[in-house]
Write a protein that holds these residues in place. Structure first.
Motif, PDB file in Angstrom:
ATOM      1  N   TYR A 101      47.073  38.764  40.666  1.00 19.92           N
ATOM      2  CA  TYR A 101      48.183  38.476  39.963  1.00 19.92           C
ATOM      3  C   TYR A 101      47.523  37.313  38.883  1.00 19.92           C
ATOM      4  O   TYR A 101      47.010  36.349  39.259  1.00 19.92           O
ATOM      5  CB  TYR A 101      49.508  37.995  40.586  1.00 19.92           C
ATOM      6  CG  TYR A 101      50.488  37.582  39.831  1.00 19.92           C
ATOM      7  CD1 TYR A 101      51.452  38.443  39.650  1.00 19.92           C
ATOM      8  CD2 TYR A 101      50.820  36.197  39.234  1.00 19.92           C
ATOM      9  CE1 TYR A 101      52.639  38.271  38.758  1.00 19.92           C
ATOM     10  CE2 TYR A 101      51.915  35.891  38.685  1.00 19.92           C
ATOM     11  CZ  TYR A 101      52.830  37.135  38.411  1.00 19.92           C
ATOM     12  OH  TYR A 101      53.745  36.919  37.573  1.00 19.92           O
ATOM     13  N   PRO A 102      47.934  37.649  37.726  1.00 17.98           N
ATOM     14  CA  PRO A 102      48.481  38.786  36.829  1.00 17.98           C
ATOM     15  C   PRO A 102      47.700  40.059  37.289  1.00 17.98           C
ATOM     16  O   PRO A 102      46.320  39.948  37.287  1.00 17.98           O
ATOM     17  CB  PRO A 102      48.584  38.948  35.513  1.00 17.98           C
ATOM     18  CG  PRO A 102      48.397  37.026  35.383  1.00 17.98           C
ATOM     19  CD  PRO A 102      47.754  36.603  36.313  1.00 17.98           C
ATOM     20  N   ASP A 103      48.359  41.326  37.565  1.00 15.99           N
ATOM     21  CA  ASP A 103      47.357  42.470  37.882  1.00 15.99           C
ATOM     22  C   ASP A 103      47.783  43.458  36.548  1.00 15.99           C
ATOM     23  O   ASP A 103      48.561  44.292  36.394  1.00 15.99           O
ATOM     24  CB  ASP A 103      48.208  43.066  38.881  1.00 15.99           C
ATOM     25  CG  ASP A 103      47.348  44.362  39.349  1.00 15.99           C
ATOM     26  OD1 ASP A 103      46.412  44.761  38.704  1.00 15.99           O
ATOM     27  OD2 ASP A 103      47.656  45.128  40.371  1.00 15.99           O
ATOM     28  N   THR A 107      41.644  31.669  39.663  1.00 20.58           N
ATOM     29  CA  THR A 107      42.254  30.333  39.442  1.00 20.58           C
ATOM     30  C   THR A 107      41.601  29.169  40.371  1.00 20.58           C
ATOM     31  O   THR A 107      41.681  29.448  41.526  1.00 20.58           O
ATOM     32  CB  THR A 107      43.559  30.366  39.288  1.00 20.58           C
ATOM     33  OG1 THR A 107      44.134  30.687  40.475  1.00 20.58           O
ATOM     34  CG2 THR A 107      44.114  31.292  38.342  1.00 20.58           C
ATOM     35  N   SER A 153      45.928  27.579  36.712  1.00 20.46           N
ATOM     36  CA  SER A 153      46.804  28.154  37.443  1.00 20.46           C
ATOM     37  C   SER A 153      48.157  27.956  36.787  1.00 20.46           C
ATOM     38  O   SER A 153      49.114  29.112  36.716  1.00 20.46           O
ATOM     39  CB  SER A 153      46.968  27.880  38.800  1.00 20.46           C
ATOM     40  OG  SER A 153      45.836  27.965  39.766  1.00 20.46           O
ATOM     41  N   LYS A 154      48.714  27.019  36.488  1.00 20.86           N
ATOM     42  CA  LYS A 154      49.927  26.593  35.807  1.00 20.86           C
ATOM     43  C   LYS A 154      50.078  27.271  34.607  1.00 20.86           C
ATOM     44  O   LYS A 154      51.225  28.002  34.054  1.00 20.86           O
ATOM     45  CB  LYS A 154      50.305  25.098  35.689  1.00 20.86           C
ATOM     46  CG  LYS A 154      50.734  24.688  37.183  1.00 20.86           C
ATOM     47  CD  LYS A 154      51.282  23.235  36.933  1.00 20.86           C
ATOM     48  CE  LYS A 154      51.747  22.505  37.912  1.00 20.86           C
ATOM     49  NZ  LYS A 154      52.198  20.994  38.086  1.00 20.86           N
ATOM     50  N   THR A 182      50.531  31.501  37.832  1.00 21.69           N
ATOM     51  CA  THR A 182      50.053  31.801  39.094  1.00 21.69           C
ATOM     52  C   THR A 182      49.475  30.733  40.056  1.00 21.69           C
ATOM     53  O   THR A 182      49.783  29.644  39.733  1.00 21.69           O
ATOM     54  CB  THR A 182      49.061  32.986  39.046  1.00 21.69           C
ATOM     55  OG1 THR A 182      48.741  33.606  40.167  1.00 21.69           O
ATOM     56  CG2 THR A 182      47.568  32.240  38.572  1.00 21.69           C
ATOM     57  N   LYS A 183      49.307  31.117  41.221  1.00 20.98           N
ATOM     58  CA  LYS A 183      49.231  30.097  42.315  1.00 20.98           C
ATOM     59  C   LYS A 183      47.585  29.807  42.305  1.00 20.98           C
ATOM     60  O   LYS A 183      46.565  30.612  41.879  1.00 20.98           O
ATOM     61  CB  LYS A 183      49.862  30.255  43.625  1.00 20.98           C
ATOM     62  CG  LYS A 183      48.949  31.546  44.409  1.00 20.98           C
ATOM     63  CD  LYS A 183      49.531  31.932  45.666  1.00 20.98           C
ATOM     64  CE  LYS A 183      48.978  33.111  46.262  1.00 20.98           C
ATOM     65  NZ  LYS A 183      49.751  33.503  47.828  1.00 20.98           N
ATOM     66  N   SER A 209      44.373  32.357  42.934  1.00 21.95           N
ATOM     67  CA  SER A 209      44.557  33.803  42.849  1.00 21.95           C
ATOM     68  C   SER A 209      43.407  34.587  41.902  1.00 21.95           C
ATOM     69  O   SER A 209      42.858  33.992  41.152  1.00 21.95           O
ATOM     70  CB  SER A 209      45.980  33.872  41.625  1.00 21.95           C
ATOM     71  OG  SER A 209      47.050  33.225  42.317  1.00 21.95           O
ATOM     72  N   VAL A 263      42.683  37.029  39.087  1.00 20.62           N
ATOM     73  CA  VAL A 263      43.595  37.156  37.838  1.00 20.62           C
ATOM     74  C   VAL A 263      42.642  38.299  37.107  1.00 20.62           C
ATOM     75  O   VAL A 263      41.580  38.064  36.954  1.00 20.62           O
ATOM     76  CB  VAL A 263      43.613  35.866  36.993  1.00 20.62           C
ATOM     77  CG1 VAL A 263      44.246  36.073  35.577  1.00 20.62           C
ATOM     78  CG2 VAL A 263      44.659  34.952  37.641  1.00 20.62           C
ATOM     79  N   TYR A 306      44.014  39.704  33.501  1.00 19.10           N
ATOM     80  CA  TYR A 306      44.836  39.646  32.459  1.00 19.10           C
ATOM     81  C   TYR A 306      44.655  40.196  30.971  1.00 19.10           C
ATOM     82  O   TYR A 306      43.647  39.762  30.649  1.00 19.10           O
ATOM     83  CB  TYR A 306      45.441  38.108  32.425  1.00 19.10           C
ATOM     84  CG  TYR A 306      46.634  37.771  31.317  1.00 19.10           C
ATOM     85  CD1 TYR A 306      47.748  38.249  31.407  1.00 19.10           C
ATOM     86  CD2 TYR A 306      46.077  37.076  30.199  1.00 19.10           C
ATOM     87  CE1 TYR A 306      48.780  38.135  30.326  1.00 19.10           C
ATOM     88  CE2 TYR A 306      47.129  36.797  29.287  1.00 19.10           C
ATOM     89  CZ  TYR A 306      48.415  37.136  29.388  1.00 19.10           C
ATOM     90  OH  TYR A 306      49.406  36.972  28.290  1.00 19.10           O
TER      91      TYR A 306
END
Length: 294
Positions: free
Chosen positions: A143-145, A272, A278-279, A283-284, A287, A289, A291
């Protein structure tokens, strides 16, 4: 991505790590640390990226200690560990599945590979347990995926620029780059011009025979690729290439400031490892990523 208050702590932690690796001399350690603190007291009010601040901190420490590559042995261990993970990654990517699915799996492996990073204070790396963590990450969601979007863009691109990040990680990046070459895209590869923290350098990828995959471009001695300060040939490649894959947080921190130039032809692939990144990505922490910049 502009600097956030928490970035100052991270840069200070990273600076102290570099200082410890550079010298055992207590007086020299104090001198290097004081020089970094003097700079950070001014830089904290500037409208710049964490990568730019990190680059200057590392330059200051090199100047004070006269040690150019304190992470040399760390990088060797990272590459050795990643080489042991290659068979696991190859089994995950291979098998009886269509080529696009293999490509998507290679992208995920490259993203997980970004966990090889000793330069972020919120992210701990234990090479002894990395195999278990790597296998666990292969089963986790992204995520993002944008795996499918990135794979489709690779398959439709005639030219592609791959911007490397850390040592160790680059061993797993190679699996994705091999798939890119198999797809018919002309590949170019960018790596740091000279040692900076645990990033892989142009000399290292030459030794690893990455030139078999494509043309190699020095990317400057900074913790993230700055398009305005990159060597001229790389600037030209950034402008003309069909698709750019940017690995890691440092490159994200820099390139995200110039996204208007790369819309529709840039993808960030990373894990991340700190709260500010992350912010920014929504996402957390921790994660995986992938993107695609629409």
């Amino acid at each position: 991505m502009k600097i956030k208050p928490k970035c100052i702590k991270c840069e200070l932690d990273g600076a102290y790590q570099q200082i410890k690796l550079s010298t055992d001399n207590e007086r020299l350690r104090f001198k290097a640390l004081q020089s970094v603190l003097d700079y950070l007291s001014e830089a904290s009010s500037l409208d710049i990226t964490p990568a730019e601040i990190g680059t200057e901190c590392k330059r200051i420490i090199r100047e004070v200690t006269s040690v150019s590559d304190p992470y040399s042995e760390v990088k060797k261990r990272m590459n050795k560990t990643a080489t042991k993970l290659k068979p696991i990654a190859q089994r995950y990517i291979g098998g009886k599945r269509e080529e696009k699915k293999k490509l998507m799996r290679a992208i995920k492996v490259a993203a997980i590979g970004n966990s090889f990073d000793f330069s972020v204070s919120e992210h701990e790396v234990d090479l002894s347990t990395l195999k278990e963590r790597f296998e666990k990450s292969l089963r986790e969601d992204i995520y993002p995926d944008d795996l499918e979007k990135v794979a489709s863009k690779i398959l439709s691109s005639n030219t592609l620029l791959y911007i490397l990040d850390n040592s160790g990680e680059a061993i797993l990046d190679r699996l994705l780059m091999e798939k890119i070459v198999e797809s018919g895209s002309e590949l170019s590869i960018a790596a740091r011009s000279a040692p900076i923290q645990d990033d892989i350098t142009i000399d290292m990828i030459k030794e690893l025979n990455f030139s078999k995959l494509g043309n190699l471009f020095p990317a400057g001695r900074s913790t993230g690729l700055n398009p305005q300060k990159a060597p001229r040939k790389l600037q030209e490649k950034l402008e003309e290439t069909d698709f750019i894959i940017s690995k890691g947080q440092g490159n994200f921190e820099m390139l995200s400031e110039y996204e208007e130039s790369y819309s529709g032809r840039l993808a960030y692939i990373l894990m991340t490892k700190c709260e500010p990144v992350s912010k920014t990505l929504g996402t957390k922490l921790g994660s995986i990523v992938v993107y695609f910049l629409e």
